[in-house]
Scaffold this active site. Sequence first.
Site, PDB file in Angstrom:
ATOM      1  N   LYS A  84       0.841  -1.198   0.000  1.00  0.00           N
ATOM      2  CA  LYS A  84       0.000   0.000   0.000  1.00  0.00           C
ATOM      3  C   LYS A  84       0.883   1.257   0.000  1.00  0.00           C
ATOM      4  O   LYS A  84       2.112   1.165   0.046  1.00  0.00           O
ATOM      5  CB  LYS A  84      -0.931  -0.010   1.208  1.00  0.00           C
ATOM      6  CG  LYS A  84      -1.597  -1.345   1.498  1.00  0.00           C
ATOM      7  CD  LYS A  84      -2.468  -1.905   0.383  1.00  0.00           C
ATOM      8  CE  LYS A  84      -3.134  -3.191   0.857  1.00  0.00           C
ATOM      9  NZ  LYS A  84      -3.836  -3.940  -0.161  1.00  0.00           N
TER      10      LYS A  84
HETATM   11  C1  LIG Z   1      -4.628  -5.171   0.795  1.00  0.00           C
HETATM   12  C2  LIG Z   1      -6.097  -5.236   0.878  1.00  0.00           C
HETATM   13  C3  LIG Z   1      -6.759  -5.800   1.972  1.00  0.00           C
HETATM   14  C4  LIG Z   1      -6.016  -6.527   3.071  1.00  0.00           C
HETATM   15  O1  LIG Z   1      -5.166  -5.711   3.792  1.00  0.00           O
HETATM   16  P1  LIG Z   1      -4.148  -6.397   4.842  1.00  0.00           P
HETATM   17  O2  LIG Z   1      -3.640  -5.227   5.622  1.00  0.00           O
HETATM   18  O3  LIG Z   1      -3.097  -7.081   4.050  1.00  0.00           O
HETATM   19  O4  LIG Z   1      -4.948  -7.324   5.685  1.00  0.00           O
HETATM   20  C5  LIG Z   1      -8.130  -5.734   2.025  1.00  0.00           C
HETATM   21  N1  LIG Z   1      -8.846  -5.154   1.032  1.00  0.00           N
HETATM   22  C6  LIG Z   1      -8.253  -4.614  -0.042  1.00  0.00           C
HETATM   23  C7  LIG Z   1      -9.091  -3.965  -1.099  1.00  0.00           C
HETATM   24  C8  LIG Z   1      -6.865  -4.646  -0.171  1.00  0.00           C
HETATM   25  O5  LIG Z   1      -6.282  -4.129  -1.256  1.00  0.00           O
END
Ligand SMILES: *Cc1c(COP(=O)(O)O)cnc(C)c1O
Length: 377
Positions: free
Chosen positions: A180
Amino acid sequence: MIPIAKPYLTEAEAQAAYDTILTGWITQGPKVAAFEEAFAAYTGAKHAVAVSNCTTALHLAMIVAGVSEGDEVICPSMSYIATANAIRYVGAHPVFAEIDPVTYNLDVKDTEKRITSRTRAILLVHQIGLPADIDAFQQLAQKHGLVLIEDAACAAGSAYKGGRIGSHSSLVCFSFHPRKVISTGDGGMITTDNPAYAQRLKLLRQHGMSVNDRVRHESAKIIFEEHLELGYNYRMTDIQAAVGICQLQRLDAIVEERRKIAYRYHEALADIPGIRLPLEPEGYFSNYQSYSVRLLDDCAIPRNELMQQLLDEGISSRRGIMTSHRERAYLPAYADVSLPVSEVASDNSIILPLYVPMKEEDIEKVIAVFRRLLLPA
Ligand SMILES: *Cc1c(COP(=O)(O)O)cnc(C)c1O
């Protein structure tokens, strides 16, 4: 090799982690509280509750929203699978709705068609950082008495109609996974304007305990904790939070840099036939968590072949966002589900490298190779 993504971590983050370790307070304590306060201030939400990742954030959001066994929650299939999984954790049933073919965000009309007497909530995803039409979904939720939850895993630093993501709904979930825009290794945050939600989220993330470690530690009188309901261990550590505080200070600058690179791609790839570049409608501000290019029917080369050729040239790429209903974890329960818009978009999209800082020569190489492969002489 040009990677697809890279977290932007510096000496400042390393120093913050180091300093935190030496304080002796290494899990959910003062640094987590400070990160929450800073994140709430940044987004404009009243409260922010830090957790171990966005998947656990979504799980707790489902619980406080009252979603339970047998309920239905509408969400896109075209999303990372954690979106739908969080619904299943509380025994509810994900009902997949179609996406808009241009923004790839949930289609409001198709969502309304899938509302039944068992629908309890809508889980709205801001696809790779581009906000969905929050107002339209708030109206829809209100009309049908549903809770609106935002999966803003990719959307820290994005904005919708002038308000930062995190400030619009009563439950907004963020991720700080390295893929992210800002990262704490792993990590998550829930923003809310509802004090009762904030209080219950804080209980649930720490075993349902009535007193947190910090209060007990600072108390002049002995305190015994009680466990008020079934809770979880979804804590963020203070080491992560210290890194998060540094990252948050840099978030706007990172987003600005990402947007500059995205514009470079827009400009340099605009004349290639057979592809559609990402777009940002008026009033929407994307952090460009990913730069996804859609390959159309008249594209010169199939998606997987393009990915392989890029790789052969030393450029990583990724397939577009997955669909959940076609994964083994969802088949066979969803074998009858057909979502043509999502399926075609997922199968014909490619994500290009975009990270900060990205070397000028690497940006140019991606552009040059992509153009060469898609514009055969
Ligand atoms: C990355 C992501 C998640 C999960 O996030 P984590 O912090 O890895 O648990 C959930 N929803 C979306 C849309 C994502 O891109």
